[in-house]
Design an enzyme around this catalytic site. Structure first.
Site, PDB file in Angstrom:
ATOM      1  N   GLY A   1     -21.172-115.444  11.944  1.00 32.73           N
ATOM      2  CA  GLY A   1     -22.024-114.274  11.835  1.00 32.73           C
ATOM      3  C   GLY A   1     -23.026-114.325  10.698  1.00 32.73           C
ATOM      4  O   GLY A   1     -23.132-115.309   9.959  1.00 32.73           O
TER       5      GLY A   1
ATOM      6  N   CYS B   1     -18.227-121.882   2.636  1.00 33.89           N
ATOM      7  CA  CYS B   1     -19.046-121.575   3.807  1.00 33.89           C
ATOM      8  C   CYS B   1     -19.485-120.105   3.803  1.00 33.89           C
ATOM      9  O   CYS B   1     -20.316-119.724   2.990  1.00 33.89           O
ATOM     10  CB  CYS B   1     -18.287-121.948   5.084  1.00 33.89           C
ATOM     11  SG  CYS B   1     -19.365-122.179   6.515  1.00 33.89           S
TER      12      CYS B   1
ATOM     13  N   GLN C   1     -21.779-117.685   0.950  1.00 37.32           N
ATOM     14  CA  GLN C   1     -22.834-116.708   1.178  1.00 37.32           C
ATOM     15  C   GLN C   1     -22.438-115.331   0.635  1.00 37.32           C
ATOM     16  O   GLN C   1     -23.280-114.590   0.113  1.00 37.32           O
ATOM     17  CB  GLN C   1     -23.133-116.645   2.677  1.00 37.32           C
ATOM     18  CG  GLN C   1     -23.662-117.960   3.239  1.00 37.32           C
ATOM     19  CD  GLN C   1     -23.472-118.096   4.736  1.00 37.32           C
ATOM     20  OE1 GLN C   1     -23.112-117.145   5.422  1.00 37.32           O
ATOM     21  NE2 GLN C   1     -23.699-119.292   5.249  1.00 37.32           N
TER      22      GLN C   1
ATOM     23  N   PHE D   1     -26.682-120.029   8.266  1.00 34.75           N
ATOM     24  CA  PHE D   1     -27.320-119.201   7.245  1.00 34.75           C
ATOM     25  C   PHE D   1     -27.129-119.868   5.890  1.00 34.75           C
ATOM     26  O   PHE D   1     -26.230-120.706   5.716  1.00 34.75           O
ATOM     27  CB  PHE D   1     -26.705-117.797   7.226  1.00 34.75           C
ATOM     28  CG  PHE D   1     -26.965-117.001   8.478  1.00 34.75           C
ATOM     29  CD1 PHE D   1     -28.034-116.115   8.536  1.00 34.75           C
ATOM     30  CD2 PHE D   1     -26.156-117.141   9.586  1.00 34.75           C
ATOM     31  CE1 PHE D   1     -28.273-115.375   9.687  1.00 34.75           C
ATOM     32  CE2 PHE D   1     -26.383-116.404  10.746  1.00 34.75           C
ATOM     33  CZ  PHE D   1     -27.450-115.523  10.792  1.00 34.75           C
TER      34      PHE D   1
ATOM     35  N   HIS E   1     -17.185-127.551   4.131  1.00 36.74           N
ATOM     36  CA  HIS E   1     -15.762-127.424   4.449  1.00 36.74           C
ATOM     37  C   HIS E   1     -14.945-128.501   3.741  1.00 36.74           C
ATOM     38  O   HIS E   1     -14.724-129.585   4.288  1.00 36.74           O
ATOM     39  CB  HIS E   1     -15.553-127.531   5.958  1.00 36.74           C
ATOM     40  CG  HIS E   1     -16.021-126.340   6.725  1.00 36.74           C
ATOM     41  ND1 HIS E   1     -15.169-125.469   7.370  1.00 36.74           N
ATOM     42  CD2 HIS E   1     -17.261-125.848   6.929  1.00 36.74           C
ATOM     43  CE1 HIS E   1     -15.867-124.505   7.951  1.00 36.74           C
ATOM     44  NE2 HIS E   1     -17.137-124.718   7.697  1.00 36.74           N
TER      45      HIS E   1
ATOM     46  N   GLU F   1     -11.834-128.682   3.300  1.00 39.34           N
ATOM     47  CA  GLU F   1     -10.520-128.965   3.881  1.00 39.34           C
ATOM     48  C   GLU F   1     -10.560-130.222   4.754  1.00 39.34           C
ATOM     49  O   GLU F   1      -9.530-130.779   5.111  1.00 39.34           O
ATOM     50  CB  GLU F   1     -10.012-127.764   4.678  1.00 39.34           C
ATOM     51  CG  GLU F   1     -10.531-127.637   6.082  1.00 39.34           C
ATOM     52  CD  GLU F   1     -11.991-127.231   6.144  1.00 39.34           C
ATOM     53  OE1 GLU F   1     -12.659-127.539   7.141  1.00 39.34           O
ATOM     54  OE2 GLU F   1     -12.477-126.595   5.176  1.00 39.34           O
TER      55      GLU F   1
END
Length: 380
Positions: free
Chosen positions: A238, A264, A268, A309, A354, A356
């Site tokens: 989103g 991530c 933001q 984004f 990311h 992980e």
């Protein structure tokens, strides 16, 4: 091992972009129709982790690698309980998977979970189109759902856009749960689930952290009810401009000075909490081969990404924020997009990618150790 016949199906399928470009191929996975934002992923492996990443909610993923499904689907590499992509686009699906870990074909798994896909199209041409025109709405239609081109285009143009979409609560857990530390417990972390992947709390558990995963709707009081040594904000789907509640919670954490780590979507959220804006990238970063420089060390990492984004923060100076000085700690070497933030006066940092590392690479695993160091420093 059974062989899927749907991968070679002759059922026609049509992919329609919102700007009117059309690709015709064959149905892959479920037959029907689906809508979403067309994005491309450059990873040559790790498709199972991509499919089950909640950050891909409401997106139709185009695989740039031509051969997909070669290793089938297993029961160990799922990053969540279901496939989250809205649709799947491949060029040449594997007819027979070849892996000792495979339990079923990718085609069977997509069909079982109702994911509509298309195969046999020129994904290179589609990717180049998205690079030039940007990510956009798309529809995939197969079987009886196919109509005339104008009618299909009209339906695609009626679909919701990703900009302005508030999606994290749709993919997050509705009930808190705990991932216990592996070995001796050293710390407790409250992890706000905005679309968390299963490997993320596991990476923390490997470092002796007991992780309390909380819903996206968790309040500051919920976070501190678990007596955390640190707070984590996860990835998720989103538009971050809609995420007012997580921003408010993060500001509450920053005010208390608790060690904080975001990835991530969490990056933001930190950007917004510090007073920076966010914006939609033309086509985003998705895949497992994105070069990022850690500006605090000069080291270059190859990293896993999934974001459309980014944070609008200055690269060339230290910024004053309501929580002290902040700087851009990481930057993408392809396009200079902000890939990380850190506060200089409080124990808080974030990255846009990311760490992980599911499905890899592992260059950024040190970031979990950096989080541990912040908690150790705070305790000392």
């Amino acid at each position: 091992m059974t062989t899927s016949t749907r991968g070679a199906t002759k059922t026609p399928a049509v992919l329609v972009l919102e700007d009117g470009r059309i690709f015709r191929g064959r149905a892959y996975g479920a037959v029907g129709e689906t809508f979403g934002e067309a994005v491309f992923s450059t990873g040559m492996t790790g498709y199972q982790e991509t499919l089950t990443d909640p950050s891909y909610h409401r997106q139709v993923v185009v695989m740039t690698a031509p051969h997909v499904g070669n290793t089938g689907v297993n029961d160990e590499d799922m990053e969540s309980k279901k496939i989250w992509v809205s649709g799947y686009v491949v060029r040449d699906p594997a007819r027979v998977p070849s892996s000792w870990r495979s339990r079923r074909t990718l085609d069977d798994e997509l069909d079982a979970q109702g994911v509509v896909g298309i195969s046999g199209i020129d994904t290179r041409a589609l990717t180049r189109h998205l690079r030039e025109r940007g990510a956009m709405r798309v529809g995939i239609f197969s079987g009886d759902t196919i109509q005339d081109d104008a009618a299909l285009l009209a339906r695609v143009q009626e679909a919701p856009q990703m900009k302005g979409a508030n999606l994290s609560a749709e993919v997050a857990t509705t009930e808190p749960y705990v991932v216990p530390a592996i070995g001796d417990k050293k710390f407790t972390v409250a992890a706000v689930d905005l679309g968390i992947k299963g490997m993320t709390p596991h990476r923390m558990a490997e470092r002796g952290i007991e992780v309390h995963v909380l819903p996206a709707t968790a309040t500051v009081e919920d976070v501190y009810a678990v007596n955390p040594d640190g707070v984590f904000f996860s990835n998720g789907p989103g538009d971050p401009a809609t995420a007012d509640h997580p921003v408010s919670v993060m500001r509450g954490v920053l005010e208390r000075g608790t060690p904080l780590f975001g990835i991530c979507f969490g990056n933001q959220i930190l950007g917004r909490a510090l007073g920076f804006g966010t914006f939609k990238l033309k086509y985003g970063h998705r895949g497992i081969n994105q070069p990022v420089q850690d500006r605090t060390t000069g080291k270059v990492e190859v990293t896993a990404h999934n974001h459309g984004f980014a944070v609008d923060a200055p690269l060339d100076k230290v910024s004053e924020t309501p929580f002290g000085r902040a700087e851009v700690s990481h930057v993408c070497l392809n396009d200079n997009v902000v890939e990380g933030l850190q506060l200089l006066d409080r124990p808080a940092f974030s990255v846009q990618y990311h760490p992980e590392a599911a499905a890899g690479p592992h260059d950024a695993a040190y970031l979990f150790d950096r989080f541990v160091s912040l908690m150790e420093g705070q305790r000392a």
